[in-house]
Design a protein around this motif. Structure first.
Motif, PDB file in Angstrom:
ATOM      1  N   GLY A 221     -52.758  32.532  12.516  1.00 41.25           N
ATOM      2  CA  GLY A 221     -52.927  33.406  13.666  1.00 41.25           C
ATOM      3  C   GLY A 221     -54.348  33.828  13.918  1.00 41.25           C
ATOM      4  N   ASN A 222     -55.282  33.418  13.048  1.00 46.71           N
ATOM      5  CA  ASN A 222     -56.703  33.727  13.237  1.00 46.71           C
ATOM      6  C   ASN A 222     -57.465  32.451  13.579  1.00 46.71           C
ATOM      7  OD1 ASN A 222     -56.432  36.505  12.507  1.00 46.71           O
ATOM      8  ND2 ASN A 222     -56.290  35.847  10.360  1.00 46.71           N
ATOM      9  N   ILE A 223     -58.542  32.614  14.340  1.00 54.13           N
ATOM     10  CA  ILE A 223     -59.327  31.449  14.721  1.00 54.13           C
ATOM     11  C   ILE A 223     -60.187  31.004  13.545  1.00 54.13           C
ATOM     12  CG2 ILE A 223     -61.296  32.764  15.636  1.00 54.13           C
ATOM     13  CD1 ILE A 223     -61.513  30.631  17.843  1.00 54.13           C
ATOM     14  N   GLY A 224     -60.272  29.687  13.354  1.00 51.71           N
ATOM     15  CA  GLY A 224     -61.100  29.121  12.299  1.00 51.71           C
ATOM     16  C   GLY A 224     -61.915  27.973  12.844  1.00 51.71           C
ATOM     17  N   GLN A 225     -62.926  27.564  12.091  1.00 49.05           N
ATOM     18  CA  GLN A 225     -63.792  26.469  12.515  1.00 49.05           C
ATOM     19  C   GLN A 225     -63.988  25.501  11.362  1.00 49.05           C
ATOM     20  OE1 GLN A 225     -67.253  28.665  13.960  1.00 49.05           O
ATOM     21  NE2 GLN A 225     -66.678  28.137  16.057  1.00 49.05           N
ATOM     22  N   SER A 226     -64.097  24.224  11.720  1.00 46.74           N
ATOM     23  CA  SER A 226     -64.320  23.185  10.716  1.00 46.74           C
ATOM     24  C   SER A 226     -65.208  22.105  11.312  1.00 46.74           C
ATOM     25  CB  SER A 226     -62.992  22.582  10.256  1.00 46.74           C
ATOM     26  OG  SER A 226     -62.318  22.002  11.353  1.00 46.74           O
ATOM     27  N   VAL A 227     -65.893  21.372  10.424  1.00 48.97           N
ATOM     28  CA  VAL A 227     -66.775  20.289  10.878  1.00 48.97           C
ATOM     29  C   VAL A 227     -65.934  19.184  11.501  1.00 48.97           C
ATOM     30  CG1 VAL A 227     -68.456  18.575  10.133  1.00 48.97           C
ATOM     31  CG2 VAL A 227     -68.464  20.853   9.121  1.00 48.97           C
ATOM     32  N   LEU A 228     -66.366  18.715  12.655  1.00 52.78           N
ATOM     33  CA  LEU A 228     -65.591  17.707  13.372  1.00 52.78           C
ATOM     34  C   LEU A 228     -65.638  16.341  12.694  1.00 52.78           C
ATOM     35  CD1 LEU A 228     -66.294  18.485  17.138  1.00 52.78           C
ATOM     36  CD2 LEU A 228     -64.231  18.893  15.831  1.00 52.78           C
ATOM     37  N   GLY A 229     -66.656  16.079  11.855  1.00 52.88           N
ATOM     38  CA  GLY A 229     -66.696  14.803  11.161  1.00 52.88           C
ATOM     39  C   GLY A 229     -68.044  14.122  11.159  1.00 52.88           C
ATOM     40  N   SER A 230     -68.991  14.551  11.997  1.00 53.16           N
ATOM     41  CA  SER A 230     -70.322  13.950  12.034  1.00 53.16           C
ATOM     42  C   SER A 230     -71.375  15.025  11.788  1.00 53.16           C
ATOM     43  CB  SER A 230     -70.585  13.270  13.386  1.00 53.16           C
ATOM     44  OG  SER A 230     -69.706  12.183  13.571  1.00 53.16           O
ATOM     45  N   LYS A 231     -72.343  14.698  10.972  1.00 55.42           N
ATOM     46  CA  LYS A 231     -73.425  15.627  10.682  1.00 55.42           C
ATOM     47  C   LYS A 231     -74.585  15.371  11.626  1.00 55.42           C
ATOM     48  CE  LYS A 231     -76.501  17.192   6.974  1.00 55.42           C
ATOM     49  NZ  LYS A 231     -76.906  16.990   5.564  1.00 55.42           N
ATOM     50  N   GLY A 232     -75.101  16.436  12.222  1.00 59.22           N
ATOM     51  CA  GLY A 232     -76.211  16.293  13.143  1.00 59.22           C
ATOM     52  C   GLY A 232     -77.540  16.084  12.426  1.00 59.22           C
ATOM     53  N   ASP A 233     -78.509  15.589  13.155  1.00 57.17           N
ATOM     54  CA  ASP A 233     -79.860  15.371  12.630  1.00 57.17           C
ATOM     55  C   ASP A 233     -80.859  16.096  13.531  1.00 57.17           C
ATOM     56  OD1 ASP A 233     -82.221  14.536  11.565  1.00 57.17           O
ATOM     57  OD2 ASP A 233     -81.947  12.402  11.975  1.00 57.17           O
ATOM     58  N   PRO A 234     -81.379  17.241  13.076  1.00 53.30           N
ATOM     59  CA  PRO A 234     -82.291  18.008  13.936  1.00 53.30           C
ATOM     60  C   PRO A 234     -83.627  17.317  14.164  1.00 53.30           C
ATOM     61  CG  PRO A 234     -82.207  18.966  11.739  1.00 53.30           C
ATOM     62  CD  PRO A 234     -81.143  17.906  11.782  1.00 53.30           C
ATOM     63  N   GLU A 235     -83.916  16.217  13.461  1.00 44.82           N
ATOM     64  CA  GLU A 235     -85.176  15.505  13.636  1.00 44.82           C
ATOM     65  C   GLU A 235     -84.968  14.117  14.245  1.00 44.82           C
ATOM     66  OE1 GLU A 235     -87.093  15.407   9.869  1.00 44.82           O
ATOM     67  OE2 GLU A 235     -87.318  17.586   9.720  1.00 44.82           O
ATOM     68  N   VAL A 236     -83.822  13.885  14.869  1.00 46.35           N
ATOM     69  CA  VAL A 236     -83.530  12.561  15.411  1.00 46.35           C
ATOM     70  C   VAL A 236     -84.543  12.196  16.500  1.00 46.35           C
ATOM     71  CG1 VAL A 236     -81.897  13.434  17.142  1.00 46.35           C
ATOM     72  CG2 VAL A 236     -81.698  11.088  16.297  1.00 46.35           C
ATOM     73  N   GLU A 237     -84.982  10.958  16.494  1.00 41.82           N
ATOM     74  CA  GLU A 237     -85.923  10.439  17.484  1.00 41.82           C
ATOM     75  C   GLU A 237     -85.270   9.280  18.231  1.00 41.82           C
ATOM     76  OE1 GLU A 237     -89.500   9.333  15.495  1.00 41.82           O
ATOM     77  OE2 GLU A 237     -90.105  11.415  15.082  1.00 41.82           O
ATOM     78  N   PRO A 238     -85.772   8.943  19.413  1.00 38.75           N
ATOM     79  CA  PRO A 238     -85.165   7.837  20.162  1.00 38.75           C
ATOM     80  C   PRO A 238     -85.392   6.503  19.457  1.00 38.75           C
ATOM     81  CG  PRO A 238     -87.184   8.570  21.237  1.00 38.75           C
ATOM     82  CD  PRO A 238     -86.892   9.562  20.150  1.00 38.75           C
ATOM     83  N   GLU A 239     -84.390   5.633  19.535  1.00 40.54           N
ATOM     84  CA  GLU A 239     -84.588   4.289  19.025  1.00 40.54           C
ATOM     85  C   GLU A 239     -85.442   3.514  20.031  1.00 40.54           C
ATOM     86  OE1 GLU A 239     -80.587   3.015  18.537  1.00 40.54           O
ATOM     87  OE2 GLU A 239     -80.341   2.420  20.619  1.00 40.54           O
ATOM     88  N   THR A 240     -86.279   2.614  19.509  1.00 34.22           N
ATOM     89  CA  THR A 240     -87.238   1.896  20.343  1.00 34.22           C
ATOM     90  C   THR A 240     -86.961   0.405  20.278  1.00 34.22           C
ATOM     91  OG1 THR A 240     -88.930   3.583  19.947  1.00 34.22           O
ATOM     92  CG2 THR A 240     -89.671   1.443  20.772  1.00 34.22           C
ATOM     93  N   ALA A 241     -86.820  -0.198  21.448  1.00 32.10           N
ATOM     94  CA  ALA A 241     -86.629  -1.641  21.553  1.00 32.10           C
ATOM     95  C   ALA A 241     -87.951  -2.282  21.967  1.00 32.10           C
ATOM     96  CB  ALA A 241     -85.535  -1.971  22.556  1.00 32.10           C
ATOM     97  N   GLN A 242     -88.387  -3.286  21.207  1.00 31.92           N
ATOM     98  CA  GLN A 242     -89.611  -4.037  21.501  1.00 31.92           C
ATOM     99  C   GLN A 242     -89.222  -5.468  21.836  1.00 31.92           C
ATOM    100  OE1 GLN A 242     -91.607  -3.551  17.738  1.00 31.92           O
ATOM    101  NE2 GLN A 242     -92.537  -1.597  18.324  1.00 31.92           N
ATOM    102  N   GLU A 243     -89.692  -5.957  22.970  1.00 26.58           N
ATOM    103  CA  GLU A 243     -89.302  -7.308  23.388  1.00 26.58           C
ATOM    104  C   GLU A 243     -90.521  -8.101  23.840  1.00 26.58           C
ATOM    105  OE1 GLU A 243     -86.387  -9.467  26.662  1.00 26.58           O
ATOM    106  OE2 GLU A 243     -85.808  -7.579  25.744  1.00 26.58           O
ATOM    107  N   LEU A 244     -90.635  -9.312  23.316  1.00 28.36           N
ATOM    108  CA  LEU A 244     -91.664 -10.270  23.692  1.00 28.36           C
ATOM    109  C   LEU A 244     -90.991 -11.445  24.370  1.00 28.36           C
ATOM    110  CD1 LEU A 244     -94.601 -11.335  23.628  1.00 28.36           C
ATOM    111  CD2 LEU A 244     -94.062 -12.350  21.394  1.00 28.36           C
ATOM    112  N   GLU A 245     -91.521 -11.840  25.513  1.00 32.08           N
ATOM    113  CA  GLU A 245     -90.902 -12.906  26.295  1.00 32.08           C
ATOM    114  C   GLU A 245     -91.957 -13.879  26.792  1.00 32.08           C
ATOM    115  OE1 GLU A 245     -88.012 -11.750  29.379  1.00 32.08           O
ATOM    116  OE2 GLU A 245     -89.156 -13.029  30.757  1.00 32.08           O
ATOM    117  N   VAL A 246     -91.690 -15.163  26.663  1.00 32.91           N
ATOM    118  CA  VAL A 246     -92.550 -16.220  27.211  1.00 32.91           C
ATOM    119  C   VAL A 246     -91.652 -17.245  27.883  1.00 32.91           C
ATOM    120  CG1 VAL A 246     -94.410 -15.907  25.537  1.00 32.91           C
ATOM    121  CG2 VAL A 246     -92.547 -17.488  25.024  1.00 32.91           C
ATOM    122  N   GLY A 247     -92.191 -17.919  28.894  1.00 32.63           N
ATOM    123  CA  GLY A 247     -91.391 -18.923  29.584  1.00 32.63           C
ATOM    124  C   GLY A 247     -92.149 -19.561  30.724  1.00 32.63           C
TER     125      GLY A 247
END
Length: 281
Positions: A221-247
């Motif tokens: 009858g009381n509200i509770g909280q639990s971790v949904l299953g994934s741990k956050g990362d406060p220092e996450v940075e964007p992933e970077t894609a590098q592409e080289l193309e010749v033709g």
């Protein structure tokens, strides 16, 4: 219900024989509102587990708007043999979502409202994201023989660990039209363009990846909280894609036959992966 609207404004600041300077402003709005209604009466014999009727009511709102401002300078150099186009600008994107879904099972006889059910569940998801960036590039075309582009972009996003940190992404390309040179005398080959390009792009993490989200539950009858299953990362940075193309692009016999060939190598650094935490109590 959906509303999509865009607006563009072009202004000419300066024009002479070799220069053309203008500003371009543009913006857009995309608003979407969905409503969901599902009703299964208690007398329906296909009910799973004898739920005694089911009702679901949902409302979802999505709002996205964006704007950008670009300064463009066209310059004719070397008596018109070299055309230069320089661009610089800023861009902004804002996205908001609010999804609410309420459901109920074991309905009272003849009732079609969620509050007239025994087993009730309410879900809500809200998100808000902002992206901001600067960009600049220079394009050059010399007698349609050499075509080159050099550009750079700086982006920041509220989905990154540091929402105020800018990340840089360069790009460059070069193309050479061999058939536009005076020495070219191969009649069977009407077009031969050699090209190469390199570029980087960034992909921020998903919404909420910087935090460890908590879900609510009813405990005695009381509200509770639990971790949904994934741990956050406060220092996450964007992933970077590098592409080289010749033709190359080749046209034969007055471009009756076309041949295109491209080799590219793409690598992604700082790949963002989602891993679920082991169950605990």
């Amino acid at each position: 219900n959906r509303i999509v609207q865009g607006l563009s404004l072009n202004t000419k600041l300066y024009t002479d024989d070799v220069n053309r300077v203008r500003l371009v402003f543009s913006g857009g709005l995309d608003y979407l509102a969905n409503q969901t209604y599902v009703y299964v009466p208690e007398t329906h014999q296909a009910q799973i587990g004898g739920q005694g009727g089911f009702i679901a009511v949902g409302k979802n709102n999505f709002t996205q708007w964006n704007g950008q401002a670009i300064a463009i300078w066209n310059h004719d150099a070397m008596q018109g043999d070299l055309g230069l186009t320089t661009q610089a600008g800023i861009t902004y994107l804002d996205q908001e979502a609010n999804l609410v879904n309420s459901r109920g099972a074991l309905l009272a006889a003849g009732q079609t409202s969620v509050d007239q059910s025994v087993n009730q569940t309410i879900d809500q998801f809200r998100s808000e994201e902002q992206d901001f960036g600067y960009f600049a590039q220079v394009e050059g075309n010399y007698k349609d023989r050499f075509i080159a582009t050099l550009g750079y972009r700086l982006d920041k996003s509220s989905r990154n660990g540091d929402p105020n940190k800018f990340y840089g992404f360069p790009k460059a390309s070069l193309a050479v039209n061999m058939t536009n040179f005076d020495f070219w005398n191969v009649e069977a080959i009407s077009q031969l363009k050699l090209r190469a390009a390199y570029g980087e792009t960034g992909n921020p993490a998903g919404f909420g990846a910087t935090f460890t989200s908590l879900g609510t539950s009813n405990i005695g009858g009381n509200i509770g909280q639990s971790v949904l299953g994934s741990k956050g990362d406060p220092e996450v940075e964007p992933e970077t894609a590098q592409e080289l193309e010749v033709g190359f692009d080749m046209g034969l016999f007055g471009n009756r036959v076309s041949i295109e060939a491209t080799y590219y190598n793409k690598q992604v650094k700082d790949l963002i992966l989602t891993r679920a935490l082991p169950a605990s109590s």
